[in-house]
Design an enzyme around this catalytic site. Structure first.
Site, short mmCIF file in Angstrom:
data_model
loop_
_atom_site.label_atom_id
_atom_site.label_comp_id
_atom_site.label_asym_id
_atom_site.label_seq_id
_atom_site.Cartn_x
_atom_site.Cartn_y
_atom_site.Cartn_z
CG HIS A 1 -2.13 -0.93 1.01
ND1 HIS A 1 -2.86 -1.43 2.06
CD2 HIS A 1 -2.69 -1.42 -0.12
CE1 HIS A 1 -3.83 -2.21 1.58
NE2 HIS A 1 -3.74 -2.21 0.27
CG HIS B 1 -4.27 -4.91 5.19
ND1 HIS B 1 -5.32 -4.06 5.43
CD2 HIS B 1 -3.27 -4.13 4.71
CE1 HIS B 1 -4.96 -2.82 5.10
NE2 HIS B 1 -3.73 -2.84 4.66
CG ASP C 1 -1.62 -1.36 7.46
OD1 ASP C 1 -0.97 -0.83 8.37
OD2 ASP C 1 -1.99 -0.74 6.43
FE FE Z 1 -1.52 1.32 6.14
ZN ZN Z 2 -2.29 -1.17 4.28
#
Ligand code: FE
Ligand code: ZN
Length: 259
Positions: free
Chosen positions: A58, A112, A133
């Site tokens: 991400h 995630h 995360d």
């Molecule tokens: Fe994050």
């Molecule tokens: Zn993330």
């Protein structure tokens, strides 16, 4: 042993710095932004950045990777199954790497994202975990790519690490997570006490991290899907009886998404 420093980034990210004992080298974890790291290096010229550890792809975790590598020539470690900018070494479940004389173990934790990895270090009986995360203080990451089943089994792997493991996650979400935890388990005194502590820290604009696994096991609803109180609350919220474990976990994750 291991010295960690948190650099705040964006609204609620932390970029963790891991300082070597020699006082000369550091590693950085999930630098979503290069600027806070460059500023820190500017104030600490005795240190040089040698390694970047990435947990998943991400942008708030990799946005600063390319600039930091270009500026320092550091080595970039990241999950093999994801597209990580400037990655030098691709890591898979069970791989180990050496960092400042310590051994880090790679644990695949899909959910995630599909390729998300965590880094665990036994650290001579003072273990720590970089959970990205996946496992948050009081919560867990949203299911952007993986299934509830994958996340549940990923969290079970992390929950099996030693209870004293310190948990360094990537976001300051603890207060909102514990408010949800309290809605799930209003009678849980550990959650109430932890939320009081966290409310005080946040009122003083202070960080609530790191956490540790012992506290997570007592207060994090996503590690408590086998507990009767959590299964009952999830069943009541879902309007149908649920089994402990995966079914409860999936229902609690869906509940949190709309909390
Ligand atoms: Fe994050
Ligand atoms: Zn993330």
């Amino acid at each position: 042993m291991s010295t960690f420093i948190a650099l705040p980034a964006f609204n609620d990210n932390y970029i963790w710095l891991l300082l070597a004992e020699d006082g000369e080298r550091l590693a950085v974890v999930d630098p979503g932004d290069a600027k806070p790291v460059i500023n820190w290096l500017g104030k600490h010229p005795e240190y040089r950045l040698t390694d970047i550890l990435v947990t998943h792809h991400h942008p708030d975790h990799v946005g600063g990777v390319a600039a930091l590598k270009a500026g320092t020539g550091c080595k970039v470690w990241g999950p093999s199954a994801e597209n990580i900018p400037a990655r030098d070494r691709a890591l898979d479940d069970g791989d180990t790497l050496k960092l400042f004389g310590q051994t880090l173990e790679v644990i695949a934790v899909p959910g995630h994202t599909l390729g998300h990895i965590a880094y665990y270090c036994e650290n001579q009986g003072d273990p720590w975990l970089l959970s990205g995360d996946t496992l948050f203080a009081g919560g867990c990451g949203r299911l952007f790519e993986g299934t509830a089943e994958q996340m549940h089994s990923s969290l079970n792997k992390l929950a099996a690490l030693p209870a004293q493991t310190r948990v360094y996650c990537a976001h300051e979400y603890t207060q909102a997570n514990l408010r949800f935890a309290q809605a799930v388990e209003p009678e849980n005194a550990d959650i109430r006490v932890r939320l009081e502590v966290v409310d005080d820290l946040r009122a003083a604009a202070r960080m609530t991290l790191p956490s540790d696994l012992a506290l997570e096991l007592l207060t994090n609803p996503f590690l408590r899907a086998d507990c009767e109180a959590v299964t009952q609350a999830a069943s009541a919220h879902a309007g149908k009886p649920l089994s402990p474990g995966l079914e409860t976990f999936a229902a609690v994750r869906a509940w949190k998404d709309s909390f």
